[in-house]
Scaffold this motif. Structure first.
Motif, PDB file in Angstrom:
ATOM      1  N   LYS A 242       0.860  -1.185   0.000  1.00  0.00           N
ATOM      2  CA  LYS A 242       0.000   0.000   0.000  1.00  0.00           C
ATOM      3  C   LYS A 242       0.896   1.235   0.000  1.00  0.00           C
ATOM      4  O   LYS A 242       1.723   1.404   0.899  1.00  0.00           O
ATOM      5  CB  LYS A 242      -0.919   0.002   1.228  1.00  0.00           C
TER       6      LYS A 242
ATOM      7  N   VAL B   8      -2.713  13.799  -7.675  1.00  0.00           N
ATOM      8  CA  VAL B   8      -3.334  12.780  -6.821  1.00  0.00           C
ATOM      9  C   VAL B   8      -4.071  11.744  -7.664  1.00  0.00           C
ATOM     10  O   VAL B   8      -3.941  10.534  -7.455  1.00  0.00           O
ATOM     11  CB  VAL B   8      -4.300  13.425  -5.797  1.00  0.00           C
TER      12      VAL B   8
ATOM     13  N   MET C  36      -3.172   7.770  -7.913  1.00  0.00           N
ATOM     14  CA  MET C  36      -4.166   6.717  -7.651  1.00  0.00           C
ATOM     15  C   MET C  36      -4.339   5.813  -8.878  1.00  0.00           C
ATOM     16  O   MET C  36      -4.499   4.605  -8.750  1.00  0.00           O
ATOM     17  CB  MET C  36      -5.507   7.342  -7.257  1.00  0.00           C
ATOM     18  N   ARG C  37      -4.299   6.414 -10.049  1.00  0.00           N
ATOM     19  CA  ARG C  37      -4.437   5.628 -11.283  1.00  0.00           C
ATOM     20  C   ARG C  37      -3.300   4.629 -11.420  1.00  0.00           C
ATOM     21  O   ARG C  37      -3.493   3.513 -11.906  1.00  0.00           O
ATOM     22  CB  ARG C  37      -4.460   6.567 -12.494  1.00  0.00           C
TER      23      ARG C  37
ATOM     24  N   ALA D 131      -1.495   4.006  -6.237  1.00  0.00           N
ATOM     25  CA  ALA D 131      -1.337   4.491  -4.859  1.00  0.00           C
ATOM     26  C   ALA D 131      -2.639   4.306  -4.083  1.00  0.00           C
ATOM     27  O   ALA D 131      -3.726   4.293  -4.652  1.00  0.00           O
ATOM     28  CB  ALA D 131      -0.918   5.957  -4.853  1.00  0.00           C
ATOM     29  N   THR D 132      -2.513   4.173  -2.774  1.00  0.00           N
ATOM     30  CA  THR D 132      -3.671   3.952  -1.908  1.00  0.00           C
ATOM     31  C   THR D 132      -4.153   5.243  -1.264  1.00  0.00           C
ATOM     32  O   THR D 132      -5.353   5.438  -1.057  1.00  0.00           O
ATOM     33  CB  THR D 132      -3.316   2.931  -0.800  1.00  0.00           C
ATOM     34  N   ASP D 133      -3.235   6.134  -0.920  1.00  0.00           N
ATOM     35  CA  ASP D 133      -3.582   7.354  -0.183  1.00  0.00           C
ATOM     36  C   ASP D 133      -2.516   8.405  -0.470  1.00  0.00           C
ATOM     37  O   ASP D 133      -1.517   8.131  -1.150  1.00  0.00           O
ATOM     38  CB  ASP D 133      -3.650   7.032   1.315  1.00  0.00           C
ATOM     39  N   TYR D 134      -2.726   9.621   0.052  1.00  0.00           N
ATOM     40  CA  TYR D 134      -1.707  10.648  -0.103  1.00  0.00           C
ATOM     41  C   TYR D 134      -1.723  11.583   1.102  1.00  0.00           C
ATOM     42  O   TYR D 134      -2.721  11.719   1.811  1.00  0.00           O
ATOM     43  CB  TYR D 134      -1.925  11.450  -1.396  1.00  0.00           C
TER      44      TYR D 134
END
Length: 445
Positions: free
Chosen positions: A77, A90, A94-95, A98-101
């Motif tokens: 993750k 962002v 995510m594309r 990535a799970t979060d930022y």
């Protein structure tokens, strides 16, 4: 909260130190690096659950590192961190997976919150995977229960061995329940919240087994279209169960020995060594010492595997378990087939009790399933059982010209099958338990 292995990738020294201190204070294992090359080296060396990744790494882009990390460890993750957060960046992160930022500057509470959220996600993923597997193999044979003293002793030893990280070697005939024991040992251990991987060694061609265990890099061989992390990496922190380990090819035996000794291995197509924290449980239905003597199994690997050895007794040596197990299977398959079946006729019970069950619990399960499917009434009769269980009635009868021992053996088998315990059987036979034990040993009951 579960302890995570976390990779930090940021070119700012203070950010790396702050993140590392904050996460280590929560008990997590942390590795911090400043560039993509070092990040990939650490990713190949260790198995990570999570990464904090800066999108701007000097002259390089952290965005390009996202798919590379995911290709190496599909379960990782990734939380991107940047001082130049925008909707576009962002969305792109995510594309790419990535799970979060987190936007810089961030507080320690935000870091802890992100790590805690990932820990819960990883825990749920492992639980869901375990539930899916349980649904696929759900059955009453997964419950460890027995009225047999020998079986109870093996269960007690398994419970004692479970909390340690010692390798357990499960021995016994096919169908006795070695896989059930392996799952129970994992469930009783401190690794229960982590994954358990099962590798059926005979079911995978030898040329593919090495890749299945240790993984491979894209292009390592014909047909390797993408990276494969392998079963060892996938059960990091958990348990690897090698079923029928005696069938391992010599080359895989050598690699497994090295992994057991050093906790290190290489994926096919890579030269970099990787580390993994995995407990080994192995099972075999063959005599490994005999295979060692024949030169078919490495002696040093045998001694490495034979730390705690448990021999699961065959079903014929615990006749008091036959009817209780059959009733459990009956209830399960009755529900599965929407049939109301109350039990077995006396003749069917005698047939079940008299059969030697060379296929052990697995054979009993199949016999009861067949009986449930074919039964037309509320009781399963002899005719509903397989011919292998109920052959032509050649059992000796009183007055037949047969040795007295044949009549005695049949009588003892039937009394044992109808008794709730060995003591009850001994009482019914009018002998003590020691005499009954000697009779069972003589007749192979």
């Amino acid at each position: 909260m579960d302890i995570l292995k976390i990779l930090i990738v940021d070119d700012e020294t203070n950010i790396r130190k702050t993140l590392a201190y904050c996460l280590a204070a929560e008990g997590h294992t942390v590795v911090a690096v400043s560039n993509p090359a070092d990040a990939m080296e650490e990713s190949r060396r260790l198995v990570f659950d999570m990464a904090f990744l800066d999108l701007k790494l000097g002259e390089e882009s952290g965005m390009d590192l996202i798919p590379a990390l995911l290709a190496d460890s599909p379960w990782i993750k990734i939380v991107v961190i940047t001082a130049f957060a925008s909707i576009e960046s962002v969305v792109e992160a995510m594309r790419r997976g990535a799970t979060d930022y987190l936007s810089k500057p961030f507080s320690p509470d935000q870091v802890k919150l992100a790590a805690g959220r990932i820990a819960r996600i990883r825990e749920l993923e492992i639980q869901i995977a375990a539930l899916k597997e349980n649904m696929q193999r759900l059955g009453p044979e997964d419950r460890l229960q027995s009225a047999n003293v020998g079986m109870q002793r093996v269960m007690e030893l398994a419970r004692k061995a479970a909390p340690s990280d010692a390798i357990v070697l499960l021995q016994g005939e096919s169908g006795t329940g070695k896989t059930v024991f392996a799952r129970a040992i994992h469930a009783w251990s401190s690794r229960a919240a982590k994954p358990m991987a099962v590798v059926a060694c005979p079911a995978i061609p030898s040329e593919l087994l090495e890749s299945e265990l240790f993984g491979h890099a894209k292009g390592a061989f014909t047909g390797a279209m993408r990276d494969n992390p392998g079963r060892i990496a996938a059960c990091e922190g958990g348990t690897l169960f090698l079923d029928e380990v005696g069938d391992l090819a010599p080359g895989v035996q050598a690699k497994l020995l090295r992994f057991i000794q050093d906790k290190e291995y290489e994926r096919l197509g890579e030269s970099a060594s990787r580390k993994a924290d995995v407990r080994i449980i192995a099972a075999t239905n063959v005599d490994l010492q005999k295979r060692v003597a024949e030169g078919r199994f490495r002696e040093d690997l045998f001694y490495r595997l034979n730390v705690i050895s448990l021999t699961v007794p065959p079903l014929r040596s615990r006749p008091e378990d036959i009817l209780p197990l059959a009733m459990d299977f009956l209830a399960y398959f009755g529900r599965a087939n929407r049939k109301r079946i109350l039990g077995f006729t006396d003749e069917a019970q005698l047939a079940l009790a008299s059969h030697p069950w060379p296929g052990n619990v697995r054979e009993l399960r199949n016999a009861v399933e067949r009986g449930v499917i074919l039964s037309c009434g509320e009781m399963i009769g002899r005719a509903d059982l397989p011919d292998s269980v109920v052959p032509a009635d050649t059992a000796p009868k009183i007055g037949d010209p047969v040795p007295l021992a044949a009549i005695e053996e049949l009588h003892i088998r039937r009394v044992l099958a109808a008794s709730a315990s060995l003591q009850a059987a001994a009482d019914a036979l009018g002998i003590d338990q020691a005499t009954l034990w000697r009779r069972r040993k003589a007749y192979g009951i």
